[in-house]
Design an enzyme around this catalytic site. Sequence first.
Site, mmCIF file in Angstrom:
data_model
loop_
_atom_site.group_PDB
_atom_site.id
_atom_site.type_symbol
_atom_site.label_atom_id
_atom_site.label_comp_id
_atom_site.label_asym_id
_atom_site.label_seq_id
_atom_site.Cartn_x
_atom_site.Cartn_y
_atom_site.Cartn_z
ATOM 1 N N HIS A 264 40.599 32.562 41.989
ATOM 2 C CA HIS A 264 39.527 33.467 42.957
ATOM 3 C C HIS A 264 40.188 35.054 44.080
ATOM 4 C CE1 HIS A 264 37.804 33.206 47.303
ATOM 5 N NE2 HIS A 264 38.259 33.971 47.509
ATOM 6 N N GLU A 265 41.242 35.152 43.950
ATOM 7 C CA GLU A 265 42.160 35.697 44.407
ATOM 8 C C GLU A 265 42.249 37.685 42.841
ATOM 9 O OE1 GLU A 265 42.413 36.584 46.889
ATOM 10 O OE2 GLU A 265 42.712 34.781 47.773
ATOM 11 N N HIS A 268 39.087 38.902 43.093
ATOM 12 C CA HIS A 268 39.651 39.704 44.595
ATOM 13 C C HIS A 268 39.620 41.692 43.625
ATOM 14 C CE1 HIS A 268 37.501 38.255 47.752
ATOM 15 N NE2 HIS A 268 38.319 36.925 47.816
ATOM 16 N N GLU A 294 33.482 39.067 48.251
ATOM 17 C CA GLU A 294 33.372 37.276 47.847
ATOM 18 C C GLU A 294 32.308 37.451 46.318
ATOM 19 O OE1 GLU A 294 35.832 35.566 49.003
ATOM 20 O OE2 GLU A 294 35.546 34.184 48.659
HETATM 21 ZN ZN ZN Z 1 37.966 35.596 48.980
#
Ligand code: ZN
Length: 501
Positions: A264-265, A268, A294
């Site tokens: 997830h990170e 980003h 997101e």
């Molecule tokens: Zn996030």
Amino acid sequence: MQAELQDLKNRLLEVDDLNRATAVLSWDQSTYMPSGGAEARARQMATLGKLSHEKFTDVAVGRLLDALRPYEESLPYDSDDASLIRVTRRQYERMTKVPAAFVAEMTNHGASTYQVWTEARPANDFRRVQPLLEKTLDLSRRMANYISGYEHIADPLIDQMDYGMKAADVRRVFGELRAQLVPIVRAITQQAEADDSCLRVGYPEAGQLAFGLDVIKQYGYDFNRGRQDKTHHPFCTTFSIGDVRITTRVRENDLGDALFSTLHEAGHAMYEQGVSTALEGTPLAGGTSAGVHESQSRMWENIVGRSRGFWEHFYPQLQQQFPAQLKGVSLDTFYRAINKVQRSLIRVDADEVTYNLHVMIRFDLELQLLEGSLEIRDLAEAWHERYETDLGVTAPDDRDGVLQDVHWYAFIIGGVFQGYTLGNILSGLFYQKALEAHPEIPAEIGRGKFDTLHNWLKSNIYQHGSKFTAPELIERVTGGPLRIEPYIQYLRTKYGELYQL
Ligand code: ZN
């Protein structure tokens, strides 16, 4: 004009330096700082924040923006210079409307409320934070009212995170999504629960970290311009386009926690690493909105990282890393475990399908609070009622109810939750566009190759930084407005197969 433009860029570079220095202090605070440093660190960050605010809202910046208007109008809308002037003006107008003393009051109130919340949550004591939260609501309304001319009082607050989206737009899109999601959740949860016990048998930290790092290296996260450290609540932070860091945490009895937070990170971070270096040191050097940001984290975490093809490639490697734990576990069992759908109480642990229902509850409650149709003293009860109607679960207490998310207790009420679900919707929309351009992407993912997808995202989304608002970017990339259909189609196909719907 060139002299004025250079003057503006020099000033913005100083503001950016101060903001990035604050980010370094904040990263250190969340990773390595001993607790004894807390008080001085809060002061140091406040000092830098004040200097940055003063420099950015200097009347000279306003004069330069006025002087540069004819130059901006002579340029194509999507040129770097026109975008820089346009976006800076938008931020300048907003920041000069909100008095610095008010910003400081809000920051201080957030910091002290957060302190109380860290004790009130484990003690299950909503009454303790209630008066503080009443003040937060008052401050949030005042913040909105500094920005005149809104349709809904939440609009100026939503603008801070997802510029260009109105409460009415979000409500409409969420309503459509909810109507589609509720029957899917009902159909899935009528079946036997997936068995995810294979994820909880004890996985040593070193192996978990090594596997996650290996995957994001394949994704294309650039370790020459980034690194991963440990923290309590994973996040991504940018010091420059050449230094974008991520953090994670490891639970030995939950294999999914560190792995999917890392994916997830990294999503980003690849967005921030992919911004054109021509935008470095300006307000354009970063992702454009909470929702678009997101969409990137969720795409790499879920659409790619929880896909069948991805695990056909990586599961044998994971089994090699953890032979004792996964020897007898089939790919099918593992795939079902990491995609288990269940009605649950906690947003951050929720699966892809139910996650959005958690977000919508918070978004609706925020609007009701801001509108004045719900009082803070009735918030805990309203929370429980919505969880019963929407998710069919009853929290035993407020700790896993209204006290579970930090957002209202550290920042503001309004504008902080919609980005999560907008991001999910956008992840499906953007991925569909990438597939239209490159139908070979899923087969490549099945071979552990991600270049085609990564490059498509770089050239269509990442490189632009904040030049375009989210609605502008969606229009440019997809040729139309925000639509939920590709995301719903993605969920239907994936979970239709998993649960034979
Ligand atoms: Zn996030």
